[in-house]
Design an enzyme around this catalytic site. Structure first.
Site, short mmCIF file in Angstrom:
data_model
loop_
_atom_site.label_atom_id
_atom_site.label_comp_id
_atom_site.label_asym_id
_atom_site.label_seq_id
_atom_site.Cartn_x
_atom_site.Cartn_y
_atom_site.Cartn_z
N HIS A 13 8.36 -114.35 91.93
CA HIS A 13 9.80 -114.11 91.82
C HIS A 13 10.53 -115.40 92.21
O HIS A 13 10.13 -116.10 93.14
CB HIS A 13 10.17 -112.97 92.76
CG HIS A 13 11.65 -112.73 92.84
ND1 HIS A 13 12.42 -112.54 91.73
CD2 HIS A 13 12.50 -112.69 93.92
CE1 HIS A 13 13.69 -112.37 92.10
NE2 HIS A 13 13.75 -112.45 93.42
N ASN A 71 18.17 -116.96 90.39
CA ASN A 71 17.50 -115.68 90.63
C ASN A 71 18.10 -114.63 89.70
O ASN A 71 19.22 -114.18 89.90
CB ASN A 71 17.69 -115.30 92.10
CG ASN A 71 17.04 -113.98 92.45
OD1 ASN A 71 16.50 -113.28 91.59
ND2 ASN A 71 17.10 -113.61 93.72
N CYS A 129 14.62 -106.99 93.25
CA CYS A 129 13.82 -108.16 92.84
C CYS A 129 12.35 -107.80 92.59
O CYS A 129 11.63 -108.55 91.94
CB CYS A 129 13.92 -109.27 93.88
SG CYS A 129 15.58 -109.94 93.98
#
Ligand code: COA
Length: 331
Positions: free
Chosen positions: A252, A282, A111
């Site tokens: 994020h 995500n 990520c």
């Protein structure tokens, strides 16, 4: 010499899957998913590889900058879901777009992959040896999602974005500063059990569904809230910035509650926080480039704006980057 973003574009697969799609397959509800994560829907590509998601935005970013594929010197792909273990997805994209003069590599920062890759690209450019980098960042998370595990499958989506990074002699813009961190003690809490050299694919690993994301959500959540907020706050303090000086926090998109905690720590109001987790979930290395690209396309950022990019993910890896946006508003 400083590096700056001179073009950006993003792409997500067409097919949209809302929370009700999961309701019909698993013991879950739209209410639980929205209230615990902020996600309403996400895009999945059940055909093709990551390169098929990234190539359209690579070509779009190059065209927006007025570059031909053969002008590209270096391709960096940030991802944990490359088309194959090898060769690199960078080489696959090179071939697909015809960037015949480029070399390149993949970077696995999960990520935080985009943050790691952006600083890698910036430093290559600042060294003076590379004139441009095509930075592609995204993930096809549906390829490593266990659609029978309700605690992870509702979280992810597919998508990504591509940027062109080039040198600038304008001191008022560019990739200004970064705080990047890593703590390998996070490995037990967020990983893919099989498929690497430690546990190569076998009938057993497939039967046990070990080729998917494993996450101890609660443990990761606690570290993410602290890590992302700390790094974002540190980059502000180090650069003498107050909340009023920041145009956008571009975080994020893993969980709306982690984003809110980071914004709160920075003293930012909601109108300065880019959120699109509701529409994409995500997308791992894809979240931040998709966010920046959408802000740019919506003409919500202008030259000189201070952007704080911030992330937390597997590794653990986390960090924050301060960017002064260098492009005029999109025409
Ligand atoms: N639908 C309904 N219930 C669910 C569910 C789902 N999709 N997924 C989990 N649950 C249940 C759990 O089984 C648990 O039930 P129990 O209390 O009976 O055991 C309950 O909901 C609460 O689970 P918990 O794990 O405490 O929820 P949470 O508030 O921590 O939220 C996450 C779960 C995954 C959304 C959250 O922990 C998270 O976002 N973690 C970090 C993600 C992240 O940043 N990762 C890094 C980048 S990938």
């Amino acid at each position: 010499m400083r590096a700056t973003i001179t073009a950006i574009a993003h792409h997500v697969p067409e097919a949209v899957f809302d929370n009700h799609w999961f309701e019909s397959r698993l013991d879950t509800t739209d209410e639980w998913i929205q209230s615990r994560t902020g996600i309403r829907e996400r895009h999945f590509a059940f055909e093709g590889g990551l390169s098929d998601i990234l190539v359209p935005s690579a070509l779009e970013a190059l065209s927006r900058r007025g570059l031909r594929p053969e002008d590209v010197e270096l391709i960096i792909v940030a991802t944990v879901t490359g088309d194959r273990v090898f060769p690199s997805t960078a080489s696959i994209i090179q071939n697909k777009i015809g960037a015949v003069n480029a070399w390149g590599f993949d970077l696995a920062g999960a990520c935080s992959g985009f943050l790691y890759a952006l600083i890698t690209a910036a430093k290559m450019v600042e060294s003076g040896t590379i004139k441009n980098v095509l930075l592609c960042s995204g993930d096809k998370m549906s390829a490593i999602t266990n659609f029978e595990d309700r605690s992870t499958c509702v979280l992810f989506g597919d998508g990504g974005g591509c940027l062109v990074i080039e040198p600038t002699d304008d001191n008022s813009i560019g990739i200004i500063d970064y705080v990047l961190k890593m703590d390998g003690r996070g490995e037990p809490h967020l990983h893919q059990k099989a498929g690497g050299s430690l546990r190569p694919p076998s009938i057993e690993t497939v039967t046990n569904r070990e080729h998917f994301v494993y996450q101890d959500g609660k443990t990761v959540f606690k570290s993410a809230v602290i890590g992302m907020a700390d790094a974002s706050h540190e980059i502000m303090v180090r650069n003498g910035l107050e909340a009023k000086d920041i145009a956008w926090l571009i975080p994020h998109q893993a969980n709306l509650r982690i984003i809110d905690a980071t914004a709160q720590r920075m003293g930012l109001t909601k109108d300065k926080v880019m959120v699109n987790i509701d529409r994409y979930g995500n997308t791992t290395a894809g979240t931040i480039p998709i966010c920046i690209s959408e802000l740019y396309e919506q003409r919500k950022i202008q030259k000189g704006d201070a952007l704080v990019l911030s992330s937390f993910g597997a590794g653990y890896t986390w960090g924050a980057i301060l960017v002064r946006w260098g492009l005029e508003k999109m025409q």
